[in-house]
Design an enzyme around this catalytic site. Sequence first.
Site, PDB file in Angstrom:
ATOM      1  N   ILE A   1      28.876  65.795 -37.056  1.00  0.00           N
ATOM      2  CA  ILE A   1      29.807  66.275 -36.024  1.00  0.00           C
ATOM      3  C   ILE A   1      30.214  65.033 -35.238  1.00  0.00           C
ATOM      4  O   ILE A   1      29.381  64.184 -34.920  1.00  0.00           O
ATOM      5  CB  ILE A   1      29.135  67.330 -35.120  1.00  0.00           C
ATOM      6  CG1 ILE A   1      30.084  67.847 -34.026  1.00  0.00           C
ATOM      7  CG2 ILE A   1      27.858  66.825 -34.485  1.00  0.00           C
ATOM      8  CD1 ILE A   1      29.494  69.004 -33.177  1.00  0.00           C
ATOM      9  N   SER A   2      31.514  64.903 -34.934  1.00  0.00           N
ATOM     10  CA  SER A   2      31.991  63.719 -34.209  1.00  0.00           C
ATOM     11  C   SER A   2      31.457  63.716 -32.782  1.00  0.00           C
ATOM     12  O   SER A   2      31.153  64.759 -32.217  1.00  0.00           O
ATOM     13  CB  SER A   2      33.521  63.712 -34.156  1.00  0.00           C
ATOM     14  OG  SER A   2      34.057  63.747 -35.450  1.00  0.00           O
ATOM     15  N   GLN A   3      31.386  62.514 -32.188  1.00  0.00           N
ATOM     16  CA  GLN A   3      30.914  62.422 -30.801  1.00  0.00           C
ATOM     17  C   GLN A   3      31.950  63.068 -29.870  1.00  0.00           C
ATOM     18  O   GLN A   3      33.161  63.042 -30.163  1.00  0.00           O
ATOM     19  CB  GLN A   3      30.668  60.962 -30.420  1.00  0.00           C
ATOM     20  CG  GLN A   3      31.925  60.159 -30.239  1.00  0.00           C
ATOM     21  CD  GLN A   3      31.651  58.683 -30.035  1.00  0.00           C
ATOM     22  OE1 GLN A   3      31.649  57.897 -30.973  1.00  0.00           O
ATOM     23  NE2 GLN A   3      31.418  58.316 -28.800  1.00  0.00           N
TER      24      GLN A   3
END
Length: 207
Positions: free
Chosen positions: A51-53
């Site tokens: 999951i992207s930051q």
Amino acid sequence: MINKNLKARGITDERVLRTMGTIPRHLFLEEGLQDQAYSDNPLPIGSRQTISQPYIVGLMTESLELRGTEKILEIGTGCGYQTAILAELAEMVFSIERIASLAFRAQRTLDSFHYHNILIRVGDGTYGWSEEAPFDAIIVTAGAPEIPETLKKQLAVGGRLIIPVGSRSSQTLLRITRLSEEPDDIKTEDVCGCRFVDLIGEHGWKD
Ligand code: SAH
């Protein structure tokens, strides 16, 4: 998360900030990682994907300049967190994920929030979703070797495509605006340097 990771780093779109403030990011993660959900890091979601930051999610979403009426194509559903944000900020979200187990889990999570404006499909998103084109916005959450022609063609005139483009180890986040009926008549802006997992497919990296 909102003040420290988003506002302090320059995210200003109030709709984006409000939405990210209400969607529980921890519910998109496995139990063992939920206590890290609000730190500014990418986290594993299984199948060697992440999951992207939150900052990057905020930046990509803000770059799309959504007003609430858009039809969006997302490539790389992953855990569905970005999908939920888009569903709050636009009219309809079509999302493609190549790994079936991730798509099913994302679908289950999103169903628990009762979204009625998300359609997820398993497949190679580098082909786009021609039956539903054109899209007012396209967001690609995996790194590509170049901008797939198919996606430029499926962008509405005036529409925006946000995509990380570069090598497998580092990319530049690009914002492309389609200027006319001619698919190559585009404006390209560099948003920032970034590092995403690979976009794998016919018009991406080979598996
Ligand atoms: N937005 C996601 C990010 C997941 S990482 C999230 O917040 O969870 C990128 C995702 O893109 C991975 O799940 C990966 O499987 C997917 N992906 C890579 N290539 C793809 C392709 N050609 N079509 C669809 N999904 C792809």
